[in-house]
Structures are given as structure tokens and as C-alpha cells.
Motif scaffolding. Structure first.
Motif, PDB file in Angstrom:
ATOM      1  N   LYS A 149       0.821  -1.222   0.000  1.00 21.95           N
ATOM      2  CA  LYS A 149       0.000   0.000   0.000  1.00 21.95           C
ATOM      3  C   LYS A 149       0.850   1.265   0.000  1.00 21.95           C
ATOM      4  O   LYS A 149       0.415   2.313  -0.461  1.00 21.95           O
ATOM      5  CB  LYS A 149      -0.947  -0.008   1.203  1.00 21.95           C
ATOM      6  CG  LYS A 149      -2.057  -1.036   1.072  1.00 21.95           C
ATOM      7  CD  LYS A 149      -2.978  -0.989   2.292  1.00 21.95           C
ATOM      8  CE  LYS A 149      -4.186  -1.849   2.160  1.00 21.95           C
ATOM      9  NZ  LYS A 149      -3.974  -3.250   1.928  1.00 21.95           N
ATOM     10  N   THR A 150       2.063   1.177   0.512  1.00 23.51           N
ATOM     11  CA  THR A 150       2.978   2.331   0.519  1.00 23.51           C
ATOM     12  C   THR A 150       4.358   1.862   0.040  1.00 23.51           C
ATOM     13  O   THR A 150       5.307   1.778   0.832  1.00 23.51           O
ATOM     14  CB  THR A 150       3.091   2.961   1.925  1.00 23.51           C
ATOM     15  OG1 THR A 150       3.524   1.959   2.845  1.00 23.51           O
ATOM     16  CG2 THR A 150       1.767   3.552   2.371  1.00 23.51           C
ATOM     17  N   PRO A 151       4.494   1.519  -1.243  1.00 19.22           N
ATOM     18  CA  PRO A 151       5.773   1.008  -1.727  1.00 19.22           C
ATOM     19  C   PRO A 151       6.885   2.052  -1.619  1.00 19.22           C
ATOM     20  O   PRO A 151       6.631   3.256  -1.617  1.00 19.22           O
ATOM     21  CB  PRO A 151       5.492   0.654  -3.185  1.00 19.22           C
ATOM     22  CG  PRO A 151       4.312   1.460  -3.566  1.00 19.22           C
ATOM     23  CD  PRO A 151       3.518   1.672  -2.309  1.00 19.22           C
ATOM     24  N   THR A 152       8.107   1.561  -1.536  1.00 15.87           N
ATOM     25  CA  THR A 152       9.256   2.453  -1.505  1.00 15.87           C
ATOM     26  C   THR A 152       9.358   3.166  -2.850  1.00 15.87           C
ATOM     27  O   THR A 152       8.800   2.709  -3.854  1.00 15.87           O
ATOM     28  CB  THR A 152      10.554   1.664  -1.259  1.00 15.87           C
ATOM     29  OG1 THR A 152      10.827   0.870  -2.413  1.00 15.87           O
ATOM     30  CG2 THR A 152      10.457   0.791  -0.017  1.00 15.87           C
ATOM     31  N   PRO A 153      10.090   4.279  -2.903  1.00 14.21           N
ATOM     32  CA  PRO A 153      10.256   4.973  -4.193  1.00 14.21           C
ATOM     33  C   PRO A 153      10.829   4.054  -5.283  1.00 14.21           C
ATOM     34  O   PRO A 153      10.358   4.088  -6.418  1.00 14.21           O
ATOM     35  CB  PRO A 153      11.217   6.114  -3.864  1.00 14.21           C
ATOM     36  CG  PRO A 153      10.976   6.397  -2.414  1.00 14.21           C
ATOM     37  CD  PRO A 153      10.685   5.051  -1.794  1.00 14.21           C
ATOM     38  N   ARG A 154      11.799   3.234  -4.939  1.00 18.71           N
ATOM     39  CA  ARG A 154      12.371   2.340  -5.957  1.00 18.71           C
ATOM     40  C   ARG A 154      11.368   1.256  -6.332  1.00 18.71           C
ATOM     41  O   ARG A 154      11.303   0.827  -7.481  1.00 18.71           O
ATOM     42  CB  ARG A 154      13.670   1.696  -5.455  1.00 18.71           C
ATOM     43  CG  ARG A 154      14.789   2.661  -5.085  1.00 18.71           C
ATOM     44  CD  ARG A 154      15.363   3.497  -6.227  1.00 18.71           C
ATOM     45  NE  ARG A 154      14.561   4.605  -6.652  1.00 18.71           N
ATOM     46  CZ  ARG A 154      14.500   5.821  -6.075  1.00 18.71           C
ATOM     47  NH1 ARG A 154      15.207   6.088  -5.004  1.00 18.71           N
ATOM     48  NH2 ARG A 154      13.725   6.773  -6.564  1.00 18.71           N
ATOM     49  N   GLY A 155      10.568   0.796  -5.380  1.00 15.05           N
ATOM     50  CA  GLY A 155       9.544  -0.203  -5.672  1.00 15.05           C
ATOM     51  C   GLY A 155       8.498   0.303  -6.646  1.00 15.05           C
ATOM     52  O   GLY A 155       7.952  -0.460  -7.441  1.00 15.05           O
ATOM     53  N   ARG A 156       8.209   1.604  -6.606  1.00 16.63           N
ATOM     54  CA  ARG A 156       7.226   2.193  -7.528  1.00 16.63           C
ATOM     55  C   ARG A 156       7.760   2.283  -8.958  1.00 16.63           C
ATOM     56  O   ARG A 156       6.991   2.530  -9.886  1.00 16.63           O
ATOM     57  CB  ARG A 156       6.813   3.584  -7.042  1.00 16.63           C
ATOM     58  CG  ARG A 156       5.887   3.548  -5.828  1.00 16.63           C
ATOM     59  CD  ARG A 156       5.243   4.903  -5.556  1.00 16.63           C
ATOM     60  NE  ARG A 156       6.203   5.936  -5.203  1.00 16.63           N
ATOM     61  CZ  ARG A 156       6.610   6.210  -3.965  1.00 16.63           C
ATOM     62  NH1 ARG A 156       6.127   5.526  -2.959  1.00 16.63           N
ATOM     63  NH2 ARG A 156       7.488   7.174  -3.735  1.00 16.63           N
ATOM     64  N   GLU A 157       9.063   2.105  -9.152  1.00 18.45           N
ATOM     65  CA  GLU A 157       9.640   2.202 -10.498  1.00 18.45           C
ATOM     66  C   GLU A 157       9.304   1.007 -11.381  1.00 18.45           C
ATOM     67  O   GLU A 157       9.586   1.023 -12.566  1.00 18.45           O
ATOM     68  CB  GLU A 157      11.159   2.355 -10.406  1.00 18.45           C
ATOM     69  CG  GLU A 157      11.586   3.687  -9.819  1.00 18.45           C
ATOM     70  CD  GLU A 157      13.090   3.790  -9.620  1.00 18.45           C
ATOM     71  OE1 GLU A 157      13.818   2.783  -9.841  1.00 18.45           O
ATOM     72  OE2 GLU A 157      13.545   4.878  -9.238  1.00 18.45           O
ATOM     73  N   GLY A 158       8.742  -0.056 -10.815  1.00 15.47           N
ATOM     74  CA  GLY A 158       8.361  -1.218 -11.617  1.00 15.47           C
ATOM     75  C   GLY A 158       9.298  -2.390 -11.428  1.00 15.47           C
ATOM     76  O   GLY A 158      10.269  -2.325 -10.682  1.00 15.47           O
ATOM     77  N   SER A 159       9.003  -3.468 -12.141  1.00 16.09           N
ATOM     78  CA  SER A 159       9.721  -4.722 -11.932  1.00 16.09           C
ATOM     79  C   SER A 159      10.984  -4.878 -12.774  1.00 16.09           C
ATOM     80  O   SER A 159      11.863  -5.660 -12.417  1.00 16.09           O
ATOM     81  CB  SER A 159       8.789  -5.900 -12.223  1.00 16.09           C
ATOM     82  OG  SER A 159       8.444  -5.912 -13.597  1.00 16.09           O
ATOM     83  N   LEU A 160      11.090  -4.171 -13.871  1.00 15.13           N
ATOM     84  CA  LEU A 160      12.226  -4.386 -14.761  1.00 15.13           C
ATOM     85  C   LEU A 160      13.502  -3.729 -14.238  1.00 15.13           C
ATOM     86  O   LEU A 160      13.460  -2.633 -13.673  1.00 15.13           O
ATOM     87  CB  LEU A 160      11.910  -3.867 -16.159  1.00 15.13           C
ATOM     88  CG  LEU A 160      10.760  -4.592 -16.870  1.00 15.13           C
ATOM     89  CD1 LEU A 160      10.508  -3.968 -18.236  1.00 15.13           C
ATOM     90  CD2 LEU A 160      11.047  -6.075 -16.993  1.00 15.13           C
ATOM     91  N   PRO A 161      14.654  -4.411 -14.418  1.00 15.33           N
ATOM     92  CA  PRO A 161      15.923  -3.838 -13.973  1.00 15.33           C
ATOM     93  C   PRO A 161      16.191  -2.486 -14.625  1.00 15.33           C
ATOM     94  O   PRO A 161      15.816  -2.247 -15.772  1.00 15.33           O
ATOM     95  CB  PRO A 161      16.962  -4.876 -14.429  1.00 15.33           C
ATOM     96  CG  PRO A 161      16.205  -6.154 -14.542  1.00 15.33           C
ATOM     97  CD  PRO A 161      14.831  -5.757 -14.982  1.00 15.33           C
ATOM     98  N   ARG A 162      16.860  -1.613 -13.884  1.00 18.47           N
ATOM     99  CA  ARG A 162      17.231  -0.282 -14.365  1.00 18.47           C
ATOM    100  C   ARG A 162      18.759  -0.151 -14.320  1.00 18.47           C
ATOM    101  O   ARG A 162      19.299   0.591 -13.495  1.00 18.47           O
ATOM    102  CB  ARG A 162      16.598   0.795 -13.489  1.00 18.47           C
ATOM    103  CG  ARG A 162      15.092   0.713 -13.329  1.00 18.47           C
ATOM    104  CD  ARG A 162      14.281   1.714 -14.105  1.00 18.47           C
ATOM    105  NE  ARG A 162      14.855   3.001 -14.352  1.00 18.47           N
ATOM    106  CZ  ARG A 162      14.559   4.121 -13.700  1.00 18.47           C
ATOM    107  NH1 ARG A 162      13.689   4.098 -12.708  1.00 18.47           N
ATOM    108  NH2 ARG A 162      15.110   5.262 -14.032  1.00 18.47           N
ATOM    109  N   PRO A 163      19.481  -0.879 -15.187  1.00 16.43           N
ATOM    110  CA  PRO A 163      20.942  -0.823 -15.137  1.00 16.43           C
ATOM    111  C   PRO A 163      21.491   0.573 -15.422  1.00 16.43           C
ATOM    112  O   PRO A 163      22.620   0.879 -15.052  1.00 16.43           O
ATOM    113  CB  PRO A 163      21.391  -1.837 -16.189  1.00 16.43           C
ATOM    114  CG  PRO A 163      20.214  -2.063 -17.062  1.00 16.43           C
ATOM    115  CD  PRO A 163      18.997  -1.766 -16.234  1.00 16.43           C
ATOM    116  N   ASP A 164      20.681   1.442 -16.032  1.00 19.12           N
ATOM    117  CA  ASP A 164      21.120   2.804 -16.317  1.00 19.12           C
ATOM    118  C   ASP A 164      21.311   3.618 -15.030  1.00 19.12           C
ATOM    119  O   ASP A 164      21.892   4.700 -15.054  1.00 19.12           O
ATOM    120  CB  ASP A 164      20.126   3.510 -17.244  1.00 19.12           C
ATOM    121  CG  ASP A 164      18.722   3.585 -16.660  1.00 19.12           C
ATOM    122  OD1 ASP A 164      18.228   2.539 -16.163  1.00 19.12           O
ATOM    123  OD2 ASP A 164      18.122   4.670 -16.696  1.00 19.12           O
TER     124      ASP A 164
END
Length: 194
Positions: A149-164
Motif C-alpha cells: 500500500k505504501t511502496p518504496t520509491p524504488r519499488g514504484r519504479e516497476g519490476s524491470l531492472p534499471r541498469p542505467d
């Protein structure tokens, strides 16, 4: 993209390798596939699947973990909660439950977590273990879900890796600089008995 194939091995510790062998090899039916040892050193590997193993160092002075229920929060320095091992089907889960109970080893009831069914127990070293089997109609790898219900900021970015989000190497290590140093397991490359 890095291509992972599984967990090569988890490295645990025991003060009694024979009791550990009896549990992991004989009760859980995980083949003992490798052993290393000499004065003051021993490490044995058990095969969980075609890709995954669990290994134990034998350290005579190590003490068993204090018993701590799976997933219960703790305070202070801490990194490890439990091992979760997957079995193929519900029948395997029930077989494990029955086998543990037949040997007077505590095991939980079957718990439905929505995407897996699980049982919980402890090995002779008090290592908390979860055995689970997938709920076939819920594939979180194919369709990730976030129900926080209150995801972390990084959790809200989605499931796919962000190697950038990380620095990438300017160039790969040159072939001439790729040194590989020999370790304890070099004996596995020699013919058996030599």
C-alpha cells in the motif's frame, strides 16, 4: 544483460557434518555431490536441483543458530531469515511434511501464500527452511504484482531492472588481464584417486 541460471550454492555452517548429511542427503534426498577437506577445513555440497546446491562448512566451534521463526522481525545486526526451497508439486510438499513428522521433526501446517503453498521447519543446525510449491495459475515472473500500500520509491519504479542507474564499464577486462587463481576445488579436475 546478465544471464542468471539459479543459485550455484548457499554456504552455511555446521558443527556436525554427519548429522547434517543425515538430514540433507538422507531425509530430504539431496545427493551429496562434492566434499572438500583437510586438517581444519571441511566443506560438503548437496544438490538441490540441476542448477542449485547448498554447501556446509564444518566448524567445530560454531554454535547452532538461536531458534527464530521464519519472517519474524528482529533487532540488531542481521542478514539471513530463511531458505525457501521449491518442490515441483503439492504431492512433494505433503511427502516432505509426512516424512518430517514421521521422524519427530517439527513442521508447520501447509500455508497458502496466494502464489505458493508452503511448509516450514528447521534443519539440525536450526537453519529455518521453507518448502514451497507454485500455485500454477499465479506466475509472478510472467506477471509481476505489487500489493504494498505504501511502496518504496524504488519499488514504484516497476519490476524491470534499471541498469542505467549504475555506472557501466568503459571497456571489458582485456583478455590478457583476465587472471583466474586456483582455489580449494582444483582437486575436482584431477582424476579420482590421484
Amino acid at each position: 544483460m546478465i544471464h542468471y541460471t539459479g543459485i550455484n550454492h548457499l554456504a552455511m555452517a555446521t558443527k556436525d557434518m554427519d548429522t547434517t548429511i543425515r538430514f540433507w542427503r538422507d531425509l530430504l534426498e539431496m545427493p551429496l555431490v562434492a566434499g572438500l577437506g583437510h586438517e581444519g577445513y571441511r566443506q560438503y555440497f548437496f544438490s538441490i536441483s540441476d542448477h542449485d546446491m547448498i554447501a556446509f562448512f564444518e566448524w567445530p566451534q560454531v554454535e547452532n543458530l538461536p531458534e527464530k521463526d521464519h519472517g519474524v522481525p528482529v533487532k540488531g545486526p542481521f542478514a539471513f531469515d530463511h531458505i525457501a526451497l521449491e518442490v515441483d508439486a503439492q504431492e512433494d510438499l505433503w511427502l516432505l511434511k509426512d516424512r518430517l513428522e514421521a521422524n519427530d521433526i517439527w513442521v508447520s501446517e501447509v500455508v497458502d501464500h496466494g502464489f505458493i503453498l508452503s511448509i516450514y521447519t528447521f534443519d539440525p543446525n536450526n537453519i529455518p527452511i521453507e518448502f514451497s510449491t507454485p500455485v500454477r495459475e499465479v506466475d509472478l515472473r510472467a506477471q509481476p504484482q505489487m500489493h504494498d500500500k505504501t511502496p518504496t520509491p524504488r519499488g514504484r519504479e516497476g519490476s524491470l531492472p534499471r541498469p542505467d542507474m549504475w555506472k557501466q564499464p568503459d571497456r571489458p577486462t582485456p583478455l590478457k588481464d583476465r587472471m583466474i587463481y586456483p582455489g580449494e576445488g582444483m582437486v575436482f579436475r584431477k582424476p579420482i584417486g590421484k
